[in-house]
Design an enzyme around this catalytic site. Structure first.
Site, short mmCIF file in Angstrom:
data_model
loop_
_atom_site.label_atom_id
_atom_site.label_comp_id
_atom_site.label_asym_id
_atom_site.label_seq_id
_atom_site.Cartn_x
_atom_site.Cartn_y
_atom_site.Cartn_z
N CYS A 146 0.28 6.35 -1.68
CA CYS A 146 0.55 7.27 -0.29
C CYS A 146 1.41 8.47 -0.74
O CYS A 146 2.76 8.05 -0.96
CB CYS A 146 1.08 6.04 0.70
SG CYS A 146 1.38 6.97 2.39
N CYS A 161 8.71 16.96 8.95
CA CYS A 161 7.23 17.32 9.57
C CYS A 161 7.69 17.98 10.66
O CYS A 161 8.58 17.82 11.67
CB CYS A 161 6.45 16.29 9.85
SG CYS A 161 4.93 16.75 10.46
N CYS A 213 5.75 13.91 16.54
CA CYS A 213 5.18 12.85 17.20
C CYS A 213 6.15 12.02 17.59
O CYS A 213 7.06 11.66 16.78
CB CYS A 213 3.91 12.23 16.36
SG CYS A 213 2.61 13.14 15.79
N CYS A 230 6.91 8.88 15.45
CA CYS A 230 6.82 8.89 14.04
C CYS A 230 8.53 9.40 13.42
O CYS A 230 9.14 10.13 14.00
CB CYS A 230 6.19 9.76 13.48
SG CYS A 230 6.14 10.27 11.96
N GLU A 235 9.34 10.36 0.49
CA GLU A 235 9.10 9.01 -0.17
C GLU A 235 7.67 8.93 -0.46
O GLU A 235 6.79 9.70 0.28
CB GLU A 235 9.39 7.94 1.13
CG GLU A 235 10.90 8.04 1.39
CD GLU A 235 11.40 6.74 2.23
OE1 GLU A 235 12.43 6.62 2.27
OE2 GLU A 235 10.28 6.14 2.60
N CYS A 274 3.96 2.89 4.85
CA CYS A 274 3.21 4.12 4.64
C CYS A 274 3.05 4.84 5.99
O CYS A 274 2.38 4.26 6.64
CB CYS A 274 1.89 3.63 3.80
SG CYS A 274 0.83 5.18 3.53
N1 SAH Z 1 0.97 13.92 9.30
C1 SAH Z 1 -0.41 13.09 9.05
C2 SAH Z 1 -0.16 12.26 7.80
C3 SAH Z 1 1.11 11.48 7.84
S1 SAH Z 1 1.22 10.28 8.89
C4 SAH Z 1 -0.82 12.55 10.23
O1 SAH Z 1 -0.08 12.40 11.44
O2 SAH Z 1 -1.87 12.11 10.28
C5 SAH Z 1 0.10 9.11 8.70
C6 SAH Z 1 -0.07 7.95 9.91
O3 SAH Z 1 0.84 7.06 9.74
C7 SAH Z 1 -0.64 8.61 11.20
O4 SAH Z 1 -1.79 8.05 11.46
C8 SAH Z 1 0.42 8.68 11.95
O5 SAH Z 1 0.06 8.43 13.24
C9 SAH Z 1 0.88 7.13 11.32
N2 SAH Z 1 2.40 6.78 11.90
C10 SAH Z 1 3.50 7.34 12.00
N3 SAH Z 1 4.43 6.96 12.58
C11 SAH Z 1 3.99 5.62 12.60
C12 SAH Z 1 4.68 4.17 13.11
N4 SAH Z 1 5.81 4.21 13.57
N5 SAH Z 1 3.82 3.11 12.96
C13 SAH Z 1 2.74 3.13 12.70
N6 SAH Z 1 2.02 4.31 12.41
C14 SAH Z 1 2.63 5.42 12.30
FE1 SF4 Z 2 4.15 14.74 11.33
FE2 SF4 Z 2 4.81 12.06 11.78
FE3 SF4 Z 2 3.18 13.52 13.46
FE4 SF4 Z 2 2.13 12.83 10.96
S1 SF4 Z 2 2.64 11.39 12.62
S2 SF4 Z 2 1.79 14.69 12.17
S3 SF4 Z 2 4.11 13.11 9.96
S4 SF4 Z 2 5.31 13.46 13.02
#
Ligand code: SAH
Ligand code: SF4
Length: 371
Positions: free
Chosen positions: A112, A119, A123, A126, A93, A338
């Protein structure tokens, strides 16, 4: 024969490729203009190109590496989410975010983009992390997300994309070479390093390598916790690169690039929202002389983790201090914000169960030992 992706070529490479086919090099600029224009769907409609060239392009080159499967919009059309598919069948996306011109400020249009399908970092908060890694995207697939957005904004009478944030699906630094190549290519589409934000969960060696590339991109560090014990669970890569080493890398990146680093912190109720965490986040931001973006967590399917109340978020922000801003991810009403994209696709059940188990442990004993 696999078709040549036009978006994988620099302007000069396209000029040389065309010359190799016996066409004048200036055709490159004509073709590149078409790639940004509303309503363009392929080579056939590029009527200012000779028929023979159009036929050759149709036979040997790919107009775009991505197919658009769906587009949804929110925020009165200012945010648009695109569901895209690569040639290999991987879904990803991208989110288009328009900030209209206001009070004398020029409008901005931010794309974005995803750097991977899925990934591997995992996390807990996420949606992308639940999928595991499906594929690294190529530089062309990253650039094509921006070109697709450019065509759509052009169709709305808006200007070109002005900013790119690598905050979609994937960990950009785990797809280092294609991401760096994409950033170099984007430069030729009018997006300089300064207009790019690369967000990372914290791959220290790659942050140091990126500092040496001299691209000038802005770095955002997804911190989300101020103690290793908690960050080990929220952002599992922390077990390899703990907070102190990450902040040191952030400091070095800031010094080498001359750009201020941002610390991102997703606020999760009952997990990382204590006053002590807020104060120590403020101190960490001061040591890297960076800014803090506090992002109230967007709920994701199958998870009980939630953002604190709006008042609690404001209280947390005031304890962090003047370096903190609360940011609500745009696009959350477009069914995916995003940074937490792709909830629309079915996760792999086994991985889902594993991450859920980690998440439950987190809620049951937020300060307990790591699993
Ligand atoms: N993998 C990279 C970039 C993509 S995620 C990273 O983790 O930085 C981009 C941002 O979105 C990150 O700061 C991530 O922690 C945040 N993010 C992921 N899941 C989220 C959620 N459920 N609510 C709010 N922010 C979220
Ligand atoms: Fe991967 Fe989501 Fe963690 Fe970013 S926040 S590193 S996209 S698992």
């Amino acid at each position: 024969m696999t078709a040549l992706a036009l978006s994988s070529l620099s302007r000069e490479e396209l000029r040389r490729w065309l010359e190799g086919l016996g066409h004048p090099a200036y055709r490159a600029d004509q073709i590149r203009r078409h790639l940004l224009r509303a309503g363009e769907v392929g080579f056939g409609s590029m009527s200012d190109l000779p028929l023979q060239l159009r036929t050759e392009l149709e036979e040997s080159a790919a107009w775009s590496t991505l197919a658009v499967l769906a587009a949804t919009s929110a925020d009165r059309g200012l945010t648009e989410k695109l569901l895209l598919r690569t040639g290999a069948g991987h879904e990803l996306e991208a989110v288009m975010i328009a900030h209209p011109a206001r009070d004398g400020s020029r409008g901005r249009r931010t794309v974005c983009v995803s750097s991977q399908a899925g990934c591997a970092i995992g996390c807990v908060f996420c949606a992308t992390g639940r999928l595991g890694l499906r594929a690294n995207l190529t530089a062309a697939e990253i650039v094509d997300q921006v070109l697709e957005a450019a065509r759509r904004w052009d169709a709305q009478g808006l200007g070109r994309p002005t900013n790119v944030v690598l905050m979609g699906m994937g960990e950009p630094l785990q797809n280092y070479h294609q991401v760096v190549l994409a950033i170099r290519l984007l430069h030729e589409w009018g997006i300089s390093g300064r207009q790019v934000v690369l967000s990372t969960s914290g791959l220290v060696p790659e942050i140091m390598q990126l500092a040496k590339e001299g691209l000038g991109v802005r770095l955002a560090i997804s911190l989300h916790a101020t103690e290793d014990q908690l960050r080990d669970r929220l952002v599992p890569i922390n077990r390899r690169f703990p907070i102190a080493s990450l902040l040191e890398a952030a400091r070095k990146y800031a010094a080498a690039s001359g750009r201020r680093v941002t610390l991102e912190y997703v606020l999760i109720r009952g997990v990382n929202d204590t006053p002590a965490a807020a104060r120590s986040l403020g101190e960490m931001a001061a040591t890297v002389r960076g800014h803090v973006n506090l992002i109230p967590m967007n709920p994701i399917p199958g998870s009980d983790l939630r953002a604190p109340s709006a008042a609690a978020c404001r209280e947390f922000a005031s304890l962090v201090g003047p370096r903190a801003t609360i940011r609500h991810s745009r696009g959350d009403r477009a069914t995916a914000a995003c940074g937490q994209l792709r909830a629309s696709l079915a996760p792999e059940p086994r991985r889902e169960a594993r991450i859920l188990a980690r998440e439950l442990a987190l809620v049951d004993s937020p300060t307990g030992p790591p699993e």
